[in-house]
Scaffold this motif. Structure first.
Motif, mmCIF file in Angstrom:
data_model
loop_
_atom_site.group_PDB
_atom_site.id
_atom_site.type_symbol
_atom_site.label_atom_id
_atom_site.label_comp_id
_atom_site.label_asym_id
_atom_site.label_seq_id
_atom_site.Cartn_x
_atom_site.Cartn_y
_atom_site.Cartn_z
ATOM 1 N N GLY A 1 -125.738 -62.028 8.437
ATOM 2 C CA GLY A 1 -125.525 -63.145 9.342
ATOM 3 C C GLY A 1 -124.049 -63.438 9.501
ATOM 4 N N GLY A 2 -123.730 -64.617 9.936
ATOM 5 C CA GLY A 2 -122.338 -64.998 10.127
ATOM 6 C C GLY A 2 -121.839 -64.605 11.504
ATOM 7 N N ALA A 3 -120.665 -65.110 11.831
ATOM 8 C CA ALA A 3 -120.095 -64.924 13.159
ATOM 9 C C ALA A 3 -119.192 -63.702 13.203
ATOM 10 N N ALA A 4 -119.112 -63.107 14.370
ATOM 11 C CA ALA A 4 -118.129 -62.075 14.658
ATOM 12 C C ALA A 4 -117.021 -62.700 15.501
ATOM 13 N N HIS A 5 -115.816 -62.157 15.364
ATOM 14 C CA HIS A 5 -114.662 -62.650 16.114
ATOM 15 C C HIS A 5 -114.026 -61.488 16.859
ATOM 16 N N TYR A 6 -113.707 -61.724 18.134
ATOM 17 C CA TYR A 6 -113.062 -60.704 18.961
ATOM 18 C C TYR A 6 -111.870 -61.390 19.642
ATOM 19 N N ASP A 7 -110.658 -61.006 19.234
ATOM 20 C CA ASP A 7 -109.437 -61.621 19.746
ATOM 21 C C ASP A 7 -108.687 -60.634 20.629
ATOM 22 N N VAL A 8 -108.345 -61.076 21.828
ATOM 23 C CA VAL A 8 -107.583 -60.260 22.775
ATOM 24 C C VAL A 8 -106.265 -60.978 23.051
ATOM 25 N N ARG A 9 -105.156 -60.289 22.817
ATOM 26 C CA ARG A 9 -103.837 -60.884 23.022
ATOM 27 C C ARG A 9 -103.059 -60.018 24.021
ATOM 28 N N LEU A 10 -102.692 -60.633 25.146
ATOM 29 C CA LEU A 10 -102.024 -59.931 26.242
ATOM 30 C C LEU A 10 -100.632 -60.514 26.446
ATOM 31 N N THR A 11 -99.630 -59.643 26.503
ATOM 32 C CA THR A 11 -98.249 -60.068 26.731
ATOM 33 C C THR A 11 -97.682 -59.246 27.879
#
Length: 252
Positions: A84-94
């Motif tokens: 269980g638990g959450a997944a995290h997906y981080d997108v960083r655009l510069t």
């Protein structure tokens, strides 16, 4: 929750080429042929992800004067993990001055039982350009949706253009599937266009069918939002928005 997969893809584009192209685990960036000049990278899913507990990240930097398109070979499916638990997906655009980025990932499918936090942050210098597409499909065929929360933040020359958060599925704020939000539709998306010329000549409000609209934002940007019965119809709506934006730009 600890124990999930950690993986990051990093892409750096310059005028002369791709200075950095690296990936880990399920994030496999591959250089592909660009149809309209500049450079193109396609993200290939090397394994199933994100699962509950995973933390994935994509970091893209487009340096001064460069042009880059990043797309995906297939949809991304958020799945429940064993613990269980959450997944995290981080997108960083510069995106630097005079540079252009088209961030066009595939649909993100929220499978039943999954819990995903998607965060997209775009930092643009003055005179930078961006086309950003987001598509969320709520549940695979014949199943209920998981829970997905998406936060999108964009800044241009240090000033906020857009900062919004949406949440869908079990545990989301009441009314997420009501007539004022999804109205029973199973797919939702948006297309953000940052174009310096829009600062003094904003895009006019344009309905795009019955469930999509293109509106100007404060600053050099426009936003199309759409809901649809499924992912295919959502893509058609966002493609219509892209075509409308192309007509606006070509007429100036």
């Amino acid at each position: 929750m600890s124990g999930g997969l950690r993986a990051t893809a990093r892409i750096v584009a310059t005028r002369d080429g791709l200075a950095l192209l690296s990936g880990e685990g399920p994030l496999a960036p591959r250089r592909t042929r660009a149809a309209d000049g500049g450079f193109r990278v396609t993200l290939v899913g090397a394994m199933s992800a994100p699962l509950g507990g995973d933390r994935l990240a994509v970091e893209i930097e487009v340096r001064a004067g460069a042009r880059l398109t990043v797309d995906a070979a297939a949809a991304t499916v958020a799945l429940p993990g064993r613990g269980g638990g959450a997944a995290h997906y981080d997108v960083r655009l510069t995106v630097a001055a005079g540079a252009t980025l088209r961030w066009l990932p595939g649909p993100l499918v929220s499978a039943a039982g999954s819990l995903l936090f998607l965060r997209t942050t775009a930092e643009l210098a003055e005179d930078a350009r961006l086309m950003l597409r987001e598509e969320l499909v709520l549940g695979r065929y014949g199943e209920p949706t998981g829970t997905v929360t998406s936060r999108l933040s964009a800044r241009y020359a240090g000033v906020a253009l857009l900062d919004q958060e949406t949440s869908f599925g079990p545990g989301a704020p009441e009314g997420w599937d009501g007539g004022a939000v999804l109205g029973g539709h199973r797919a939702v998306g948006q297309l953000l266009c940052v174009e310096p010329g829009f600062a003094h000549d904003p895009v006019p409000v344009q309905p795009l069918g019955d469930t999509a609209v293109l509106v100007p934002l404060a600053g050099p940007a426009a936003l199309a939002t759409a809901v649809a019965a499924d992912g295919l119809r959502l893509r058609h709506a966002l493609d219509s928005a892209d075509a409308a934006l192309r007509r606006v730009r070509s007429g100036r």
